[in-house]
Enzyme design. Structure first.
Site, PDB file in Angstrom:
ATOM      1  CE  LYS A  16      -3.616  -0.564   2.418  1.00 33.69           C
ATOM      2  NZ  LYS A  16      -4.347  -0.682   3.823  1.00 33.69           N
ATOM      3  NE  ARG A  18      -5.164   3.293   3.786  1.00 32.54           N
ATOM      4  CZ  ARG A  18      -5.220   3.755   2.513  1.00 32.54           C
ATOM      5  NH1 ARG A  18      -4.635   4.554   2.062  1.00 32.54           N
ATOM      6  NH2 ARG A  18      -5.730   2.730   1.628  1.00 32.54           N
ATOM      7  N   GLY A  77      -8.248  -6.891   3.344  1.00 29.96           N
ATOM      8  CA  GLY A  77      -9.179  -6.924   4.797  1.00 29.96           C
ATOM      9  C   GLY A  77      -8.689  -7.728   5.908  1.00 29.96           C
ATOM     10  CG  MET A  95      -2.961  -6.527   7.635  1.00 31.77           C
ATOM     11  SD  MET A  95      -2.612  -7.687   8.858  1.00 31.77           S
ATOM     12  CE  MET A  95      -1.552  -6.934   9.942  1.00 31.77           C
ATOM     13  NE  ARG A 127      -6.190  -4.354  -3.160  1.00 31.59           N
ATOM     14  CZ  ARG A 127      -6.743  -4.319  -1.844  1.00 31.59           C
ATOM     15  NH1 ARG A 127      -5.877  -4.513  -0.854  1.00 31.59           N
ATOM     16  NH2 ARG A 127      -7.888  -4.576  -1.798  1.00 31.59           N
ATOM     17  CG  HIS A 176     -14.402 -10.100   2.787  1.00 31.87           C
ATOM     18  ND1 HIS A 176     -14.838 -11.296   3.279  1.00 31.87           N
ATOM     19  CD2 HIS A 176     -13.141  -9.753   3.197  1.00 31.87           C
ATOM     20  CE1 HIS A 176     -13.830 -12.080   4.001  1.00 31.87           C
ATOM     21  NE2 HIS A 176     -12.859 -11.150   3.767  1.00 31.87           N
ATOM     22  CB  SER A 197      11.785 -42.097 -12.214  1.00 28.38           C
ATOM     23  OG  SER A 197      10.661 -41.131 -11.951  1.00 28.38           O
ATOM     24  CB  CYS A 208       6.945 -40.733 -11.610  1.00 29.84           C
ATOM     25  SG  CYS A 208       7.876 -42.149 -10.498  1.00 29.84           S
ATOM     26  CE1 TYR A 227       9.771 -38.522 -16.076  1.00 29.20           C
ATOM     27  CE2 TYR A 227      11.718 -38.796 -17.399  1.00 29.20           C
ATOM     28  CZ  TYR A 227      10.489 -39.342 -16.351  1.00 29.20           C
ATOM     29  OH  TYR A 227      10.596 -40.531 -15.762  1.00 29.20           O
TER      30      TYR A 227
HETATM   31  P1  ADP Z   1      -7.380  -2.133   3.400  1.00 31.08           P
HETATM   32  O1  ADP Z   1      -6.116  -2.825   3.673  1.00 31.08           O
HETATM   33  O2  ADP Z   1      -8.740  -3.190   4.255  1.00 31.08           O
HETATM   34  O3  ADP Z   1      -7.708  -2.058   2.154  1.00 31.08           O
HETATM   35  P2  ADP Z   1      -7.273   0.582   3.621  1.00 31.08           P
HETATM   36  O4  ADP Z   1      -6.148   0.985   4.545  1.00 31.08           O
HETATM   37  O5  ADP Z   1      -7.198   0.796   2.407  1.00 31.08           O
HETATM   38  O6  ADP Z   1      -7.776  -0.879   4.214  1.00 31.08           O
HETATM   39  O7  ADP Z   1      -8.463   1.536   4.404  1.00 31.08           O
HETATM   40  C1  ADP Z   1      -9.896   0.837   4.398  1.00 31.08           C
HETATM   41  C2  ADP Z   1     -10.537   2.189   3.684  1.00 31.08           C
HETATM   42  O8  ADP Z   1     -10.397   3.540   4.401  1.00 31.08           O
HETATM   43  C3  ADP Z   1     -10.152   2.242   2.260  1.00 31.08           C
HETATM   44  O9  ADP Z   1     -11.595   2.204   1.890  1.00 31.08           O
HETATM   45  C4  ADP Z   1      -9.987   3.876   1.996  1.00 31.08           C
HETATM   46  O10 ADP Z   1     -10.520   4.253   1.162  1.00 31.08           O
HETATM   47  C5  ADP Z   1     -10.388   4.523   3.359  1.00 31.08           C
HETATM   48  N1  ADP Z   1      -9.091   5.404   3.814  1.00 31.08           N
HETATM   49  C6  ADP Z   1      -7.969   5.111   4.140  1.00 31.08           C
HETATM   50  N2  ADP Z   1      -7.166   6.208   4.423  1.00 31.08           N
HETATM   51  C7  ADP Z   1      -7.816   7.208   4.057  1.00 31.08           C
HETATM   52  C8  ADP Z   1      -7.804   8.466   4.094  1.00 31.08           C
HETATM   53  N3  ADP Z   1      -6.639   9.092   4.361  1.00 31.08           N
HETATM   54  N4  ADP Z   1      -8.693   9.332   3.794  1.00 31.08           N
HETATM   55  C9  ADP Z   1     -10.091   8.769   3.448  1.00 31.08           C
HETATM   56  N5  ADP Z   1     -10.395   7.569   3.195  1.00 31.08           N
HETATM   57  C10 ADP Z   1      -9.359   6.433   3.870  1.00 31.08           C
HETATM   58 MG    MG Z   2      -7.995  -0.701   0.773  1.00 30.21          MG
END
Ligand code: ADP
Ligand code: MG
Ligand code: MG
Length: 887
Positions: free
Chosen positions: A8, A78, A87, A89, A328, A450, A774, A841, A861
């Site tokens: 991220k 984050r 989802g 962390m 990503r 999710h 083999s 094998c 192989y």
């Molecule tokens: P995940 O790893 O589960 O994708 P994120 O770190 O992306 O979690 O955060 C979850 C949500 O919070 C995301 O949908 C993102 O858009 C929102 N978010 C994260 N940081 C900010 C920010 N600085 N301003 C507004 N929304 C945020």
């Molecule tokens: Mg996210």
């Protein structure tokens, strides 16, 4: 970059660099996480100061101040691991909020609803993630959600957005009270305390159960650690001119080149994916906010150009202004992965080599999986069995019995049941249960929820946003189309159309199977097959390893050749003895008192075996066929219950006591290490003689029909060259005899399996006699580690869970131990015969990481079951390409 900043953080930096609108922020690296766990959960001493400096910078940038009541800066905290873990962390938004800050923000924005919405979200997330206030049992609801529901009832509204600022302000109070009641602790008001609490929680969540489960499932090492991103907030919840969304730059289910996403106005963070409100399709944005849409569409194309991949993005609109919050590489179905890779090659975004590296070999399984028989489905629908329609989030067909919780799915599956997991929505806690299910059905959530995301990644059939089902977790039933479906009832879901149908529906083979195996479909009319064929053609261009198959019967061999097999790497002869008319003479042979009797019984077996080999040679038409002489302990061929023993005695005209005694005699304490493998052929040479004769006579017969044959006779369980020497001499003698009798010549090889450590360690000596090796990696794994596979259930799984072995060594080659022996054997074998043909094998021959290893140590192989041949072809190509990349 990714290893340090996490996925991220690295991509946020990357997006900033290419000029996209990203809110400013900074990243605490994964090294800090590693330090944290290595030092009993303490931070490096310099961290506090560095974070302080970074915050100062952020303040300046944003023209606000973290913790300043009059002009507060709020941040998000984050997590972000190196590999994306959707989802897994937990993220905390609007951090830095407290009562005074809230007042100040209202002063500044004149928008109390927005402020209290942000505040209650913050307390809710912080209460959950940092302070651990969560649902208690699997049938309980989230305590904060319960408070919200209560409030909505009290106010007689249905949506969160209908709550007023006073309601929200009240929620903040109620949340804090619930936290105090649950934990005995006060909610922290000081923004700095909040920040460190959140950072600690992110690092802590690296080791929570669901993160560990996800890593295990996806082979991500625990040692990588997560980074923490601290970023200035932008707000999608400021009103109807604000919003938040998630999107894929192409369709993640089908791979089509179209913008594919969802958004919600006046919403924040996870609202879109959490399935609280069903979001709008991105095409609505085009109508409602054409300017923003246009901007997003340009970003979509730029991102693909920059990353050369289909991307998954998160964005927020704050008061009409667009911000990018994440990007990503997007998760996709196997179907989509293949289509996107092929399209991108056409669009010249990537090369065919890159395309191959994009497709996980195991994903090809999805293309081989059955689909519903359309006629049967039509009939079911005509009969009124269509229950509902949702969004088609994970293609394929699944039939199973309804369960409503993830733990139930796991439990039912362990009893051998097929289940469909039906839920209002899923959350990361559910991944193990999702993995255990054939299909997943949810009432809420969109294509990026999710459930949809995880299902696509797991290759599960999935339908989401099926709003007409009403799940009642307490009653263990769901209401749909005026009917009640109970736990245990059968339903069928079509993840390609979104249809939910009552009862079972028969399935039929996929396009690939229809073209290649049943030959009931014209390849020109099968677009999915055509893509499959293209990938296979590219793979064949780059792979070095040959691919063979393990097959004992002509029909298996034919299927494998259709899938691209270039020979048989293992033909087990013992399966043949169970065939019709063969088991009795086999038993006679085993029960024989002396050589003469044994030879009589073997003479009955000879024509039967010969016929089997003829069938296989015909099917393979000149491709090499490796035939292993008899391997399992003899008692496996005798019945162990009294009744059957009596029947046999009668049929053979001998006394029951004799049968019984012989069975007792053959009993072994440890059959895996007992009288089996070449030991049988050495003590009873007439067995090897019979088998060799059957092979060579079959070869002669098939050659007479004008076909080519190339048998390779393989002696199992050799640990000492003299064992092989003994057997090879017999085989050569019979070959010579048959050639003389038939007045013809044929090619053949005699080689050995390497499947006990002594065989590997003395491979140079063995190579003096063997014309090929083999690796029998099933036995080699058993004998190297000293684990009987059949008895390993009780401890091997826990071992893997405890990380003693990263993967089950019977699934993926244990490179450190078994692999080392393989290397030694290759080296020693080829020191005598530099061009010695060496293959594998064991079951591992169709497992991608093991195929890669076989490539690395220079095998000729791999051999695997027919249906894994395509997977092995792709895995072999990827191994070759990865090696070139490294050099
Ligand atoms: P995940 O790893 O589960 O994708 P994120 O770190 O992306 O979690 O955060 C979850 C949500 O919070 C995301 O949908 C993102 O858009 C929102 N978010 C994260 N940081 C900010 C920010 N600085 N301003 C507004 N929304 C945020
Ligand atoms: Mg996210
Ligand atoms: Mg073996």
């Amino acid at each position: 970059m990714k290893s340090l900043l996490g996925g991220k953080g690295a991509n946020l930096a990357e997006m900033t660099n290419i000029g996209l609108p990203v809110p400013p922020g900074f990243t605490i690296t994964t090294e800090v996480c590693t330090y944290f766990y290595a030092h009993n959960k303490h931070y490096p001493t310099t961290l506090a100061k560095e974070v302080f400096t970074a915050i100062q910078k952020l303040n300046k940038h944003m023209n606000a101040k973290f913790g300043d009541p009059k002009n507060a800066l709020l941040v998000s905290v984050r997590s972000g691991a190196r590999a994306s873990m959707p989802g897994m962390m937990d993220t905390i938004l609007n951090l830095g909020m407290n009562d005074v800050v809230a007042e100040g923000l209202i002063e500044k924005t004149k928008n109390p609803r927005f402020v209290y919405d942000s505040y209650r979200r913050f307390v809710q997330m912080y209460g959950d993630v940092v302070m651990g206030v969560q649902a208690k049992g699997k049938h309980d609801s989230d305590p904060f959600e319960m408070i919200i529901e209560h409030k909505k009832k009290e106010k007689n509204v249905t949506l969160d957005t209908d709550l007023t600022s006073d309601d929200l302000k009240d929620l903040v109070k109620l949340f804090k009270k619930a936290i105090k009641q649950n934990t005995g602790k006060d909610f922290p008001d000081d923004p700095e305390d909040q920040l460190w609490g959140a950072v600690g929680a992110v690092f802590g969540s690296w080791n929570n159960e669901r993160a560990n489960a996800y890593r295990k499932m996806n082979g991500i090492p625990t040692s990588w650690g997560t980074a923490v991103n601290i970023q200035a907030m932008v707000y999608g919840n400021m009103g109807e001119n604000s919003g938040t969304g998630v999107a894929f730059t192409r369709n993640a289910a089908t791979g089509e080149n179209e913008f594919y996403g969802e958004y919600l106005m006046n919403a924040q963070g996870e609202d879109v994916v959490a399935g609280i409100r069903t979001p709008l399709h991105i095409s609505e944005l085009k109508k409602a906010r054409p300017v923003i849409y246009k901007q997003l569409d340009v970003i979509r194309k730029n991102l693909e150009k920059h990353f050369h991949d289909m991307m998954d993005i998160e964005f927020t609109i704050q008061d009409g202004k667009l911000f990018m919050l994440q990007c990503r590489a997007g998760k996709r179905t196997a179907l989509a992965a293949i289509r996107i890779a092929i399209d991108m090659v056409k669009e010249r975004l990537i090369t065919d080599k890159e395309a191959l590296l994009r497709i996980e070999p195991d994903a090809l399984n999805q293309l081989l999986r059955p689909i519903f028989d359309l006629k049967e489905k039509d009939i079911a629908i005509k009969n009124g069995r269509l229950l509902a329609k949702g969004l088609a989030a994970g293609p394929g067909a699944a039939t199973g019995r309804v369960v409503f919780t993830a733990p139930d799915a796991e439990e039912w599956k362990s009893r051998g049941e097929l289940v469909i997991l039906c839920r209002t929505e899923t959350s990361p806690e559910d991944i193990k249960g999702m993995d255990a299910s054939e299909g997943i059905l949810t009432a809420f959530g969109g294509m990026t929820s999710h459930a949809a995301l995880v299902a696509r990644q797991m290759g599960k059939v999935c339908i989401v946003g099926c709003s007409s089902i009403e799940v009642d977790y307490k009653a263990l039933s769901m209401k749909v189309a005026g009917k009640i479906i109970n736990q245990g009832d059968w339903i069928s879901i079509d993840g390609s159309t979104g249809e939910v149908i009552e009862g079972k529906i028969p399935t039929k083979p996929s396009e690939v199977m229809e073209v290649l195996i049943s030959k009931t479909l014209n390849p020109k009319k099968a677009p999915i097959y055509e893509n499959f064929a293209k990938i296979m053609a590219w793979a064949d261009k780059y792979r070095v390893l040959k691919i063979r198959t393990n097959a004992d019967q002509p029909d298996q061999a034919v299927n494998a050749v259709a899938f691209g097999a270039e020979g048989i790497g293992l033909c087990r002869t013992e399966h043949m003895f169970f065939g019709e008319g063969k088991i009795m003479p086999m038993r006679e042979m085993i029960l024989a008192d002396d050589v003469d009797q044994r030879k009589k019984a073997l003479a009955k077996l000879l024509p039967l075996q010969r016929e089997d080999f003829e069938g296989i040679f015909r099917a393979m038409d000149g491709l090499p066929v490796t035939i292993r002489t008899i391997d399992p302990p003899l008692h496996e061929f005798l019945p162990h219950d009294k009744e059957m023993q009596q029947t046999i005695a009668k049929e053979m005209g001998i006394r029951f006591e004799k049968v019984q005694r012989r069975v007792q005699e053959l009993h072994e304490f440890n059959p895996m290490l007992g009288f089996r493998g070449c030991r049988l052929g050495i003590i009873y040479p007439e067995i090897t003689e019979m088998q060799s004769r059957a092979i060579f006579e079959a070869a002669a017969n098939v050659m007479k029909e004008g076909k080519e044959v190339f048998p390779e006779i393989m002696i199992p369980l050799v640990g000492n060259v003299l064992e092989l020497d003994h057997q090879a001499k017999l085989v050569h003698k019979i070959a010579k005899d048959v050639m003389t009798e038939r007045k013809m010549k044929f090619k053949y090889h005699v080689g050995t399996m390497i499947e006990v450590p002594r065989g590997a360690l003395t491979a140079d000596k063995i190579a003096d006699v063997a014309e090929f090796f083999s690796f029998g990696t099933n036995d080699l794994t058993q004998t190297t580690i000293g684990i009987s596979r059949d008895d390993s259930g009780r401890f091997l799984l826990p071992y893997v869970e405890m990380d003693i072995y990263a993967k089950d060594p019977f699934e993926a080659i244990d490179r450190e131990g078994v692999g080392e022996l393989m290397k030694i054997a290759v080296e020693k074998g080829r020191s005598k015969k530099p061009r010695l043909k060496i293959g594998i094998c064991g079951e591992h021959g169709g497992e991608p990481s093991s195929v890669e290893f076989c490539h690395q140590i220079g095998l000729d192989y791999v051999s695997c079951s027919p249906f894994r041949v395509p997977i092995a072809r792709l895995a072999a190509a990827r191994a070759a390409l990865k090696e070139v990349k490294k050099k």
